[in-house]
Write a protein that holds these residues in place. Sequence first.
Motif, PDB file in Angstrom:
ATOM      1  N   GLY A  86       2.398   1.855  -3.288  1.00  0.00           N
ATOM      2  CA  GLY A  86       1.430   2.192  -4.332  1.00  0.00           C
ATOM      3  C   GLY A  86       1.465   1.264  -5.533  1.00  0.00           C
ATOM      4  O   GLY A  86       1.255   1.691  -6.664  1.00  0.00           O
ATOM      5  N   LYS A 134       0.843  -1.202   0.000  1.00  0.00           N
ATOM      6  CA  LYS A 134       0.000   0.000   0.000  1.00  0.00           C
ATOM      7  C   LYS A 134       0.880   1.254   0.000  1.00  0.00           C
ATOM      8  O   LYS A 134       0.647   2.198  -0.772  1.00  0.00           O
ATOM      9  CB  LYS A 134      -0.907  -0.013   1.236  1.00  0.00           C
ATOM     10  CG  LYS A 134      -1.831   1.201   1.367  1.00  0.00           C
ATOM     11  CD  LYS A 134      -2.873   1.248   0.280  1.00  0.00           C
ATOM     12  CE  LYS A 134      -3.663   2.533   0.262  1.00  0.00           C
ATOM     13  NZ  LYS A 134      -4.541   2.631  -0.920  1.00  0.00           N
ATOM     14  N   HIS A 144      -5.799   2.326  -6.205  1.00  0.00           N
ATOM     15  CA  HIS A 144      -5.623   3.262  -5.097  1.00  0.00           C
ATOM     16  C   HIS A 144      -6.772   3.169  -4.076  1.00  0.00           C
ATOM     17  O   HIS A 144      -6.642   3.586  -2.935  1.00  0.00           O
ATOM     18  CB  HIS A 144      -5.559   4.685  -5.640  1.00  0.00           C
ATOM     19  CG  HIS A 144      -6.786   5.058  -6.417  1.00  0.00           C
ATOM     20  ND1 HIS A 144      -6.900   4.850  -7.770  1.00  0.00           N
ATOM     21  CD2 HIS A 144      -7.963   5.594  -6.035  1.00  0.00           C
ATOM     22  CE1 HIS A 144      -8.082   5.246  -8.177  1.00  0.00           C
ATOM     23  NE2 HIS A 144      -8.748   5.707  -7.155  1.00  0.00           N
ATOM     24  N   VAL A 145      -7.918   2.657  -4.518  1.00  0.00           N
ATOM     25  CA  VAL A 145      -9.098   2.644  -3.651  1.00  0.00           C
ATOM     26  C   VAL A 145      -8.899   1.744  -2.435  1.00  0.00           C
ATOM     27  O   VAL A 145      -9.382   2.043  -1.336  1.00  0.00           O
ATOM     28  CB  VAL A 145     -10.332   2.186  -4.461  1.00  0.00           C
ATOM     29  CG1 VAL A 145     -11.509   1.923  -3.546  1.00  0.00           C
ATOM     30  CG2 VAL A 145     -10.680   3.226  -5.510  1.00  0.00           C
TER      31      VAL A 145
END
Lengths: 283, 283, 283, 283
Positions: free
Chosen positions: D212, D209, D242-243
């Motif tokens: 990215g 995360k 990205h959600v």
Amino acid sequence: SEQGRLLVKGEDKPGIVAAVASILREFGANIMSLDQYSTDPESGNFFQRTAFHLEGFQAMRPELESALEERLTRGFGMEWKLHSSSQLKRVAIFASKSDHCLLDLLWRHRRGELPMNVTMVISNHSDLAEDVRQFGIPFVHVPVDKQDRTAAERRHLELLQGNVDLIVLARYMQIITPDFLERIGCPVINIHHSFLPAFIGAAPYRRAKERGVKLIGATAHYVTEELDEGPIIEQDVVRVSHVESAEELARSGADVERQVLSRAVAWHCSDRVMPNGNSTVVL
Amino acid sequence: SEQGRLLVKGEDKPGIVAAVASILREFGANIMSLDQYSTDPESGNFFQRTAFHLEGFQAMRPELESALEERLTRGFGMEWKLHSSSQLKRVAIFASKSDHCLLDLLWRHRRGELPMNVTMVISNHSDLAEDVRQFGIPFVHVPVDKQDRTAAERRHLELLQGNVDLIVLARYMQIITPDFLERIGCPVINIHHSFLPAFIGAAPYRRAKERGVKLIGATAHYVTEELDEGPIIEQDVVRVSHVESAEELARSGADVERQVLSRAVAWHCSDRVMPNGNSTVVL
Amino acid sequence: SEQGRLLVKGEDKPGIVAAVASILREFGANIMSLDQYSTDPESGNFFQRTAFHLEGFQAMRPELESALEERLTRGFGMEWKLHSSSQLKRVAIFASKSDHCLLDLLWRHRRGELPMNVTMVISNHSDLAEDVRQFGIPFVHVPVDKQDRTAAERRHLELLQGNVDLIVLARYMQIITPDFLERIGCPVINIHHSFLPAFIGAAPYRRAKERGVKLIGATAHYVTEELDEGPIIEQDVVRVSHVESAEELARSGADVERQVLSRAVAWHCSDRVMPNGNSTVVL
Amino acid sequence: SEQGRLLVKGEDKPGIVAAVASILREFGANIMSLDQYSTDPESGNFFQRTAFHLEGFQAMRPELESALEERLTRGFGMEWKLHSSSQLKRVAIFASKSDHCLLDLLWRHRRGELPMNVTMVISNHSDLAEDVRQFGIPFVHVPVDKQDRTAAERRHLELLQGNVDLIVLARYMQIITPDFLERIGCPVINIHHSFLPAFIGAAPYRRAKERGVKLIGATAHYVTEELDEGPIIEQDVVRVSHVESAEELARSGADVERQVLSRAVAWHCSDRVMPNGNSTVVL
């Protein structure tokens, strides 16, 4: 027909979507698509891309920008950018000896898949001059002295400064200095031939073979000062097996590289990519 | 915390997004995500899903519904639906002898991946009773007479009418009559074990083997009167080769079936699927 | 260096693998890879591909063929074919107005990915002449009268009969008559722009849009008398959504088409594809 | 019916395939599939897996082994292993609190997809005891003191030594000491929740995360002394955006983990995986 695109970014607060929609409504725009994302419902970052149709957009643009300035910047403290689909981004492509990423970009551009103007191709080798010229695009050979990149970068800046909105490194394989990045002042997209953060740096296919991975990948990212560490725009992989040599991995990988890079460039040129710290929001 | 979801649908007109955003703004809601899609910029159909946070949503709900009725229904002629993430859909699962789709749904439900209440599992065979009961979910055995489905369907209606928001056919393998569909009055999702519209009807894996396809797939769709012709929610495929027998295709396919069905159910239960004629918009 | 490839096919019997390996051993060949597959352990069909190195293969070839004839044909009733990697297949590519499949084949051929000689490109339109000639490959324009294909096919046969080992239809979009197929006497590979058997026939992307599928695909197959019904060599798909118009499906599909066709041609030209009734064994 | 599998490995020399095929022929075996791979046509390593049918295999086994010993070991200096499909590998599964990999293995085992005997499940927590016992499989709770693993490992060895052919770490999350690896003397397969070599070590989803990435993955590998560095058997990835939060990445990743681990275990138990230095050949 002409399409406007409004990107809005900042600290999330209630009412931003309503404000954007109202402004566009007042100017008579019809919203075609609106994508909105907040990193956190309580106190996160807000990202919004709105594509709209507006008769006479260019004529009304100054007024629209004033309204956005007043109500989004001053009212909500948001950053925003307004783009028009009729103002294509001016793109310079840097290449070296490998043709696959470069030709895929030029070919997709020719068939209308990539909304951009390719102003020139710059290469440190002359091998691809003929291929590029067949597409009617200027090819400039700028040799690079690996001991001293100053002369080459000075030439790059002469050619590009003020004339490009995006630089695409299509397997350029040369280091981009922080100094150049700062001076050129536009985004630079690179394609790295591995699934980052695996195999940062040189010879990823050879190292993938040595490690015995079962998938190989490619990563398109914005270039920052740190090698292979910039915000990732797109990645993909392809299945491989023990049968393939490092050379065959490179060949299979080339297919992934060209797809990933072309997708990243298409998204960037359609104003769909918004950096968020060291990652990206793709709307 | 509680999340509201507003789905809006209808003929596209300028100003709808602004109207929705303003109404939500007036009630103090904070929009978390908004996805909007129009089939055509000029005169298409408009689809919008807005997820928002609103303190005291349930208390304000009647007022909010009045405002939506006035400004969206009367003002723009739009259809809309308001959902709350705290009101889970009541789901009945129909199964037969195959366990893979059923158990995947129950297991994902148990671990919190599927926002729904499974009210019961109904099967025309008793084989899976023990498996279902271990999840603490009622299992009801309703044998089906293939010559006359009336008795079984009457029993289904007794059990379900007014008590379910969704029926999921997890490889149920029995025909659902138009009469039942009409009476039950809620959506029914089916998983078909092929990549529709290839291999409509019976024995798709055997026919896939005969045709020598190199990928097999599965399709989750809403059930309509015509067999395997309803709006598709989700599809996926898996690579196969000449090596696999029809039985092995069925085994590989089972993995795709359970993934595709679980995804479709998750999306439906999160109010992300909007029918558009015979296809779906997934927002 | 030179590689021999032996394909063996027929009714499975114990001892065939040993016979093949012994013959190659006697001639001093070193087996590099051997793939063998039987449709059924008891009484199925046997397929084997053996790639080997043999110093002086061409000189010994007649003797090797005699040994294979004696021991495989007469001894086991098997069919076999012997190929040399140094004898590239002579390939004619048929195209129409779409460039994506054609250019991908020519570009991969130029960079050494496709072991074949492209003897000419034949098209019913002249649009792609310049693109083809840049690769140094002859382009022949043969207009087609849709009412009477006789003249065109006569011209095709004049150009090709006895001079090609494979015809590739790179989105040629014209019907190939059974008469032509019989006279030309070599395999013909077609790319169909759908995931067969879904959307057989015309306008698959438009029909895919109408049906609302969530994946679109492409299929490379050998051409037989029946339209889109020949043995499938390779298929692949790409994810799409409600957002894409039929035109955008066609654009996304083009990427799958060129990959699938290039893979199928590479496999055929490496003698990896063996027809098995109406399907293929890819070894 | 019973299937024999012969794995042969060593320095490549001409004649090995012929020798293997002749020996099997002499014993009356019918070869069902034969896969052979050499790392280099000149002087590489040779890997071969041959699956065959042989009436009365178990009775003839000592004689067959003598023949293999004489002609493969002494004649060619090859290593070989003979397996029978009727002798299922005895497998112990180690788990912790996460259920997804464990339950997928048990459920696939129950439906006949995994040719193995699960002798017991060992866990450092008791959470999954009930789930495991529903499959009729012994569950043993062995708490682990992170400061001193000696007691736990002694208990593991008491339970397993001499009684297992494979240990599967189904998200066990505890360090396996080199000492234990040496004493247990059987292969150990681990599932790492990232696409190795990206995100070696702890908390890969959180780090994914932060970086990215646009795809997350899982890797099944043999455990060696060095953490996450053993030979890779299988890997796969799933697309993310990205959600998704780190928690949602973990949820999506769980699906990949269970598929990858189940595939790796199936291949190992079918004698399809041959280590080659620090990578694997999967035949």
